[in-house]
Design a protein around this motif. Structure first.
Motif, PDB file in Angstrom:
ATOM      1  N   ARG A   1     -45.101 -17.512 -22.365  1.00 44.09           N
ATOM      2  CA  ARG A   1     -47.552 -17.171 -22.726  1.00 44.09           C
ATOM      3  C   ARG A   1     -47.788 -18.029 -24.062  1.00 44.09           C
ATOM      4  NH1 ARG A   1     -51.176 -12.443 -22.349  1.00 44.09           N
ATOM      5  NH2 ARG A   1     -53.073 -14.013 -22.068  1.00 44.09           N
ATOM      6  N   ASN A   2     -48.525 -19.399 -23.779  1.00 44.86           N
ATOM      7  CA  ASN A   2     -49.048 -19.667 -24.402  1.00 44.86           C
ATOM      8  C   ASN A   2     -50.964 -18.971 -25.597  1.00 44.86           C
ATOM      9  OD1 ASN A   2     -50.177 -21.919 -26.411  1.00 44.86           O
ATOM     10  ND2 ASN A   2     -50.496 -23.364 -25.349  1.00 44.86           N
ATOM     11  N   HIS A   3     -50.451 -18.770 -26.078  1.00 49.98           N
ATOM     12  CA  HIS A   3     -51.626 -17.433 -26.702  1.00 49.98           C
ATOM     13  C   HIS A   3     -52.497 -18.689 -27.652  1.00 49.98           C
ATOM     14  CE1 HIS A   3     -49.987 -14.187 -26.089  1.00 49.98           C
ATOM     15  NE2 HIS A   3     -49.045 -14.512 -26.622  1.00 49.98           N
TER      16      HIS A   3
ATOM     17  N   ALA B   1     -53.635 -22.467 -26.614  1.00 44.49           N
ATOM     18  CA  ALA B   1     -54.380 -22.853 -25.327  1.00 44.49           C
ATOM     19  C   ALA B   1     -55.580 -22.849 -25.526  1.00 44.49           C
ATOM     20  CB  ALA B   1     -53.870 -22.984 -23.978  1.00 44.49           C
TER      21      ALA B   1
ATOM     22  N   SER C   1     -53.185 -25.814 -29.048  1.00 44.93           N
ATOM     23  CA  SER C   1     -52.328 -26.017 -29.620  1.00 44.93           C
ATOM     24  C   SER C   1     -51.315 -25.595 -28.577  1.00 44.93           C
ATOM     25  CB  SER C   1     -52.613 -25.451 -31.158  1.00 44.93           C
ATOM     26  OG  SER C   1     -51.302 -25.615 -31.514  1.00 44.93           O
ATOM     27  N   TYR C   2     -50.621 -25.015 -28.932  1.00 45.88           N
ATOM     28  CA  TYR C   2     -49.221 -24.417 -28.448  1.00 45.88           C
ATOM     29  C   TYR C   2     -48.280 -23.915 -29.532  1.00 45.88           C
ATOM     30  CZ  TYR C   2     -45.227 -22.561 -25.443  1.00 45.88           C
ATOM     31  OH  TYR C   2     -44.288 -22.327 -24.945  1.00 45.88           O
TER      32      TYR C   2
ATOM     33  N   THR D   1     -46.952 -19.315 -28.861  1.00 46.75           N
ATOM     34  CA  THR D   1     -46.079 -18.051 -28.223  1.00 46.75           C
ATOM     35  C   THR D   1     -46.070 -16.792 -28.986  1.00 46.75           C
ATOM     36  OG1 THR D   1     -43.505 -18.608 -28.840  1.00 46.75           O
ATOM     37  CG2 THR D   1     -44.953 -19.581 -27.216  1.00 46.75           C
TER      38      THR D   1
END
Length: 175
Positions: free
Chosen positions: A36-38, A40, A44-45, A47
């Motif tokens: 999961r990209n927290h 987004a 940015s990217y 996890t």
């Protein structure tokens, strides 16, 4: 056209059933790291670093990171007495770990000497029988020896370069 769509859908469902174990083979599903990209919403990217889905008593939320199970990478393992290595259906295709050859010091010395004798080339038809005998004598296949030669030809050329430097032939080193 509609018939083709129905046919394709049925074939897709059949393949899905086989992957789930409908073909008689049993599969174990494991959920690995959270993807999961927290960040987004920030463009940015990032996890959360959760390494594996942890079940909270049968629910679909991960105890470790709080994310839904669908955010975790799904891996399927065949279950049985003759299970091959893990088959990965959740990432960049099936990833199988390749076998890495291990050589003794004696094998390395002999391969180095023989490779230098051959001039680091195996394309000599007049020496095929000798190459085969050599490979059998040290216990490696011709293909393994070929790969070893390819991987080590540049690292061993330093000894030939130093030999040419000691004879005064500098032109070979400057090109």
């Amino acid at each position: 056209m509609l018939g083709y769509i129905v046919y394709a859908l049925c074939a897709w469902k059949q393949k899905e059933r086989e992957m789930e174990g409908g073909s008689g083979e049993k599969w174990k599903t494991v959920y690995r790291e959270c993807l999961r990209n927290h960040a987004a919403s920030l463009g940015s990217y990032a996890t959360d670093g959760c390494g594996e889905f942890t079940v909270d008593g049968g629910g679909l939320q991960c105890v470790a990171c709080g994310c839904h199970r669908n955010f975790h990478r799904k891996v399927k393992y065949p279950v049985g007495p003759e299970s091959p290595e893990a088959m990965d259906y959740g990432g960049e295709g099936g990833s199988k770990k390749r076998f890495r050859s291990k050589f003794s010091a004696d094998q390395k010395e002999k391969m180095l000497a023989f490779a230098e004798k051959l001039g680091w080339k195996l394309q000599r038809k007049d020496l095929d029988d000798e190459i085969e005998r050599f490979c059998r004598s040290i216990g490696v296949s011709r293909q393994v020896f070929k790969v070893w030669m390819h991987n080590h030809k540049n690292s061993s050329s330093s000894s030939s370069a130093s030999a040419s430097a000691s004879t005064g032939n500098i032109s070979s080193l400057t090109h």
